[in-house]
Design an enzyme around this catalytic site. Sequence first.
Site, short mmCIF file in Angstrom:
data_model
loop_
_atom_site.label_atom_id
_atom_site.label_comp_id
_atom_site.label_asym_id
_atom_site.label_seq_id
_atom_site.Cartn_x
_atom_site.Cartn_y
_atom_site.Cartn_z
N CYS A 2 41.90 158.84 41.30
CA CYS A 2 42.84 159.61 41.79
C CYS A 2 42.41 161.14 41.81
CB CYS A 2 43.58 159.76 40.42
SG CYS A 2 44.31 158.31 40.14
N ARG A 27 41.63 160.00 48.09
CA ARG A 27 41.18 159.42 46.54
C ARG A 27 42.39 158.40 45.98
NH1 ARG A 27 36.90 161.98 44.43
NH2 ARG A 27 37.50 161.45 42.22
N TRP A 74 46.19 156.58 42.39
CA TRP A 74 45.55 155.36 42.61
C TRP A 74 45.87 154.68 41.29
CZ3 TRP A 74 42.12 151.47 41.08
CH2 TRP A 74 41.99 150.47 41.98
N ASN A 100 42.50 161.84 35.78
CA ASN A 100 41.85 160.75 36.53
C ASN A 100 41.03 160.05 35.68
OD1 ASN A 100 40.42 159.41 38.33
ND2 ASN A 100 39.16 161.23 38.79
N GLY A 101 41.06 158.96 35.41
CA GLY A 101 40.24 158.14 34.66
C GLY A 101 40.91 157.00 34.12
N GLU A 481 28.05 143.76 55.86
CA GLU A 481 28.58 145.11 56.12
C GLU A 481 29.77 145.01 56.97
OE1 GLU A 481 29.72 149.15 56.07
OE2 GLU A 481 29.02 147.36 54.61
N LYS A 485 33.77 145.75 56.58
CA LYS A 485 34.30 146.72 57.29
C LYS A 485 35.74 146.08 57.86
CE LYS A 485 32.41 150.25 56.61
NZ LYS A 485 32.35 149.49 55.21
N GLU A 488 38.43 145.70 55.05
CA GLU A 488 38.53 146.79 54.26
C GLU A 488 39.91 147.67 55.37
OE1 GLU A 488 35.37 149.31 52.28
OE2 GLU A 488 34.97 149.18 54.24
N HIS A 504 25.79 124.88 55.34
CA HIS A 504 25.96 124.44 53.92
C HIS A 504 27.15 124.80 53.52
CE1 HIS A 504 21.65 123.42 53.52
NE2 HIS A 504 21.48 124.70 54.26
N LYS A 603 38.71 156.06 47.82
CA LYS A 603 37.33 156.55 48.46
C LYS A 603 36.32 156.46 47.14
CE LYS A 603 34.44 157.95 51.44
NZ LYS A 603 33.72 156.99 52.47
#
Length: 608
Positions: A2, A27, A74, A100-101, A481, A485, A488, A504, A603
């Site tokens: 947050c 955030r 968030w 926040n937490g 990566e 991307k 996301e 496999h 983020k």
Amino acid sequence: MCGILCYLGKRQALPILLEGLRKLEYRGYDSSGLALAENGKVFCQRAVGKIQALENSLAGVQWKGSSGIAHTRWATHGKPSEANAHPHADCRERIFVIHNGIIENFQSLKKTLLERGHQFRSETDSEVLVHLIEEHYQGDLVEAVRDALGLVEGTYGIGVLSAENPQEIVVARKGSPLILGIGEDEIFAASDVSALVSHTKEVIYLQDEDVAVIHPGGYELSNLHSDSILRQTQKVDWDVAAAEKQGFSHFMLKEIFEQPEAVENAMRGRLIEEEGISKLGGLNGVHDEFLEMERLIILSMGTSYYAALLGRYIIETCTDIAVEVDLASEFRYRKLNMKEGTTVLAISQSGETADTLAAVQEAKRKGALVLGLVNVVGSSIARETDAGVYNHAGPEIGVASTKAFISQLTILYLMTLALARHQQMSLSEGQAFIAGLKLIPDKIRRILDSTSKIEAIARRYHGYKNFLYLGRKFNYPIALEGALKLKEISYIHAEGYAAGEMKHGPIALIDKNFPSVCLAPRDSAYEKMVSNIQEVKARNGPVLCIGTEGDTELQKICDDFIEVPATDEILQPLLMVVPLQLLAYYIARENGCEIDQPRNLAKSVTVE
């Protein structure tokens, strides 16, 4: 996760808080809210959705108060709703809290508070804080905050505003970032400097269990035990423009285009060409221990984890050091054997990643030398580690990391060079390594000059629902990566695999509707990659290849081809990742996705 912001000064707080929330929106963007004090009252407004929804709900409001708190959420406990949005109020609606937490023992605290007659309005863990403060309030807000926090288990960055004394805001932190901004006749507190730099560059990074009281005369710092403390004021080294789009349609695209500079900034002042060595000033205090390490454990999460995987390849290629890579979230669950000569390196863009920070603390308990590689100066990991290196990549606003990743890779190359030159790498080899690195920024610029071709390819591929990304050796982490991307920001299912693993299991998925993105530069794994591509083609799978410019043979067997400039094999990942970032960006844009603020993500992951 947050974003929180507090303001107390002589100006009207409302426009300052709204502007700050827009800067912090990356955030969290499930809901938002603010509370302002004016004429002995506190006005509170909350809304579900992005900051614009809050702004719309405030149309016509003429609040003129000069102190206030604001929050963008968030969700962790409780779905996005107005009731679960912050600020939360006590029973009398006289005390307001933003948080926040995560409060880990909120269930037991809530049970006790309910038994004492407190009325809860939300499903959140955060609401227990305001009721705890109310329970302990006897006219001294900061003492009530200290008493409440003494009962809390978990993490917090909080701001508290009371109608009883609107010219005082109490803030505190433990495990969640919180920064004071020191202006002229005004004080700010925020979870990120991006909300502060348009007003002041003088900041104080609060540390765990710090409590600050903001008032018109300035601020007072203490700890949970009421002991006065001092914290050094620092100057933010980037300006407002660095946190703006500057004509780009999205922050992500802007940050992709900033990558040549990100590589240059990571190298600046750290290379001594005539000696063929790198010099990382942040490691001076542990120089000998760093060079003499026998075992390296790299800890990270998300994109930083893939940087760590590549770090393992390049360090083991160039040195005799044994390298392990761990997801920080899993590190603490292992039986750790920190033998003498073991060094731990934590990688985190924000420097606040909760899992990585906890893993750092565990490694220190076990006696390891712990280093950090972070982008944010003054962050928790930067303070917790024994020594470290800053990216100097500037603010990264897009939730999907791009320039921070390539900066992390660059610094891992510099670390590799330092270690290798201490071992068997010769002077001429070191000089050649540096020469290759210095060519990378301009080679990235050449890739960025061909974005129109990648954009056209994205238009052909954006309708597919699944992708396979394949790479070998140095490019296996880059395949991972690239797949991340795409997931996301476009919400398309994508999997990254070592190409040798395809037979496999994953090859069973291949058909005409399942494209593969194959990383096949002209390197020591090239022939094997070509064989993998042929296997995909034999099963009618569309193939998009990323390969070395001028490779006409590869072009013949691919459906689409994106070329990158030639470079030394070990440096190829610095170039190969850029087309994958652009491909993900343009596919997400074609599909109308929220690129800078993808759903369910934030983020900085400051909760476990």
